[in-house]
Structure formats: structure tokens, C-alpha cells
Design an enzyme around this catalytic site. Structure first.
Site, mmCIF file in Angstrom:
data_model
loop_
_atom_site.group_PDB
_atom_site.id
_atom_site.type_symbol
_atom_site.label_atom_id
_atom_site.label_comp_id
_atom_site.label_asym_id
_atom_site.label_seq_id
_atom_site.Cartn_x
_atom_site.Cartn_y
_atom_site.Cartn_z
ATOM 1 C CB SER A 74 -0.910 0.001 1.225
ATOM 2 O OG SER A 74 -1.542 1.250 1.402
ATOM 3 C CE1 TYR A 91 -4.146 -1.984 4.668
ATOM 4 C CE2 TYR A 91 -3.628 0.296 4.106
ATOM 5 C CZ TYR A 91 -3.909 -1.003 3.716
ATOM 6 O OH TYR A 91 -3.951 -1.323 2.384
#
Length: 367
Positions: free
Chosen positions: A152, A177
């Protein structure tokens, strides 16, 4: 292994985890439509992080594509990559040549209040995938020739330099995350070194399109505008995002799948890690307020919003939210150089397709 996807071998076995998810489902659809004779096994937990019926809808599109694909085959298993016994069994029975791990717990804000879900899926689950790849070579088997996995743009944290380069430091995540995705990259690198597993990580930048994730901003904005609610524009309108249309993302994944990092031996006689990282995005940031304005125009055009909709009265400017960053902007030079990857979908075209899909998908629910 063929470099050109159109020349991919018949009957190639490809495992796609997160197959009912936004990116995963579109990847499977593209494989079935473009790869003659491909065998695809999908795995997804079908969890309730967002509306499960949307995942079921995506699977129905895949089932239809599989029926039309003729020689290609598609099978689906409902299960969690955190279940090591299940993952090992699927690798043993299906014996994938390529594994694409897109299963993950996504979302920055959700990680603040639900950290356990991220450790289970993004750490334990990804470890299980790596272990299955490692043991796919047992007994002299050919094993997995390429692991492609989702990282990501969140790994860049509060980096002040833009565009984000794959060579930038990513040691300071600002959300759990992001920390789990950085951990995935490090684990993959270590397994590539120790067990000579060709692996490529893709740092996705904001992905949008039809049947996307409802927790993504553009989808949530649409729901709120339709309900007459106000939408929040973070950082007082100074947010920039590298919005990338789903078809362009899938094209990039398929290009990468077909060319695994080369296995080499170092001067120490041990494997040089066959591991690569790439940014995958449009490579051009858009102001979030401009994005929302175009979205509003296309929702009106698609009949989701009335022509006299007062857009300006539904906008609220607010500070940056915890765990998020003001700008994401991909340096995609490496992916363009190695794979001739050039995203082609402009913002208005992508948002028009989303708006038309939204109008059709929710028609019965609005009537």
C-alpha cells in the site's frame, strides 16, 4: 514464463486470494476473459467489513465470465488465509504456478479501533501464504514460480517528498494498517532470500471504479450526497490523491504476474533475494475537492442526483483525520520502465463509469 499476457501458457494455475474483493474480483474477471485455458482458484473469507452482498455480486459476475470462458476454469473456496491448514491444503491440492495475495484487512481508520483484524489477516494470514509458497517446493516440486502481493501507498507515512519513490524510506508508518503492510514487504523479502521465492510487492495508490469498496471515500461521498448529508473534505480541501482506475490497476498486476524477479546466486553462494517492489498508480495527484466536484457532475449525469442538486451546501472542510496523510503521489517510473505500464483512464471517464454502475446497481433500492 511468458512476458506478454496474451502469450500466457494454457492451463496455467493461478491462485487469487481476496477474490471477492474489489481488486481481486476484477483481476479474476480479466484473467478469465483474456487468458485462454487459465485455471483460477479464488479464496475469500467473505467477511462483513462491508456489505457482503456486494462481494456476492462480484462473484456472480465471475461465475458468468467463467461460463463464457470455455476452456478456462474457475473455482472458489470460502475461507480465511489466517487458517494455516486451509492455506497449506489449497496450495498442495491446486499446486498454483502463480499466487496473487490480495486478501487483507484494508482501511486506515478501521485499524485504529479494530487492530486485531489487521494482525490476523495482514500478518498471520500473509505469513501462511509465505509458508505455503516455501513448502510448494518440497519433494523437488516446481512450486510457486511467482508470488505477487498487495502492499500500500500507506507505507510512506508522513514522507514530505513527493512523488513517493520506491527508494524512499518507509520506516515511520502513521497507522497500524501501514505498519502491517510494511511488515509484509519485509517478510516477503526475507522469505525470498531464505527460500529463493520470486516475489513482487505492489504498493497500490487510491483505487476506484464500479463495484468498489463502500468504505472508500468516493463511494461514501456518493451515499451521503444521495441521502442529503454533508461530506467532509479533509485537510480543509488541501488533500491530494493519486486516484487510479481499477482497469489500469488490473492491467499492471497482469503485466507483473508474467515476469517474476530473476533468481540469482550471490558471491556468498546464497540466493540474491528475487524480490521487487513497485508503486502502482496513476502517477498524477488530483485535488480531493476537484475529484468530488467531478463525481457530483457525473452523478447528476447518471441520474443519481437531481440536476438542481446544491453541491456546495453539502461540503464541509475539516482537519486531517488521524492516521491519514495529506498527499499521496506515486513515482511509477520503475513500473513503466520494466513493464511499459502507462495508466490510460482519465478521472472523468473513471467516475462516469462508477456513476453509471451505481445508478444501475442501486436502482431497485432507490425506487
Amino acid at each position: 514464463m511468458a512476458v506478454n499476457g496474451q502469450e500466457a501458457e494454457n492451463n496455467m494455475r493461478i491462485l487469487v486470494t481476496g477474490a471477492a474483493g474489489f481488486i481481486g474480483a476484477n483481476l479474476v474477471l480479466s484473467l478469465l476473459k483474456k487468458r485462454k485455458g487459465v485455471q483460477v482458484l479464488g479464496l475469500d473469507s467473505m467477511n462483513s467489513y462491508y456489505d457482503v452482498s456486494l462481494k456476492e455480486y462480484r462473484l456472480s459476475l465471475i461465475d458468468e465470465a467463467a461460463r463464457q470462458a470455455g476452456e478456462s476454469s474457475w473455482s472458489f473456496v470460502k475461507g480465511n488465509i489466517a487458517d494455516k491448514n486451509l492455506v497449506m491444503r489449497l496450495f498442495r491440492d491446486f499446486n498454483p504456478e502463480i499466487a496473487v495475495n490480495l486478501a487483507a484487512q484494508a482501511g486506515v481508520r478501521y485499524s485504529i479501533t479494530n487492530p486485531d483484524a489487521y494482525i490476523e489477516s495482514n500478518i498471520t494470514g500473509f505469513f501462511n501464504i509465505l509458508e505455503a509458497c516455501r513448502h510448494s517446493y518440497d519433494g523437488g516440486n516446481a512450486g510457486v514460480s511467482h508470488l505477487v502481493y498487495a502492499s500500500s501507498s500507506s507505507v510512506y507515512g508522513e514522507a514530505s517528498k513527493t512523488p513517493y519513490s520506491i527508494d524512499d524510506r518507509t520506516d515511520f508508518p502513521v497507522s497500524l494498517y501501514a505498519a502491517t503492510k510494511k511488515s509484509d514487504e519485509m517478510l516477503a523479502h526475507a522469505y525470498s532470500k531464505l527460500y529463493d521465492i520470486p516475489a513482487t510487492g505492489l504498493r497500490f495508490f487510491t483505487v476506484y471504479g464500479p463495484a468498489g469498496r463502500p468504505d472508500m471515500a468516493y463511494f461514501g461521498f456518493t451515499d451521503k450526497l444521495l441521502a442529503g448529508k454533508k461530506i467532509e473534505i479533509f485537510n480543509f480541501g488541501r488533500c491530494m490523491r493519486d486516484f487510479t482506475y481499477i482497469d489500469d490497476i488490473v492491467e499492471g498486476i497482469m503485466l507483473v504476474m508474467d515476469r517474476a524477479p530473476e533468481r540469482k546466486t550471490g558471491v556468498d553462494g546464497l540466493p540474491v533475494p528475487p524480490h521487487k517492489l513497485y508503486n502502482i498508480g496513476k502517477g498524477r495527484p488530483e485535488n480531493l475537492l476537484d475529484f468530488v466536484d467531478i463525481l457530483h457532475q457525473e452523478l447528476v449525469r447518471a441520474g443519481v442526483l437531481p440536476e438542481d442538486f446544491d453541491f456546495s451546501s453539502h461540503i464541509v472542510h475539516v482537519p486531517m483525520q488521524p492516521g491519514d496523510v495529506p498527499v499521496t503521489y506515486a513515482d511509477t517510473e520503475a513500473l513503466a520502465r520494466d513493464f511499459h505500464y502507462t495508466p490510460a483512464t482519465d478521472l472523468r471517464t473513471g467516475l462516469r463509469r462508477f456513476s453509471e454502475w451505481y445508478a444501475d446497481y442501486y436502482k431497485d433500492k432507490r425506487d
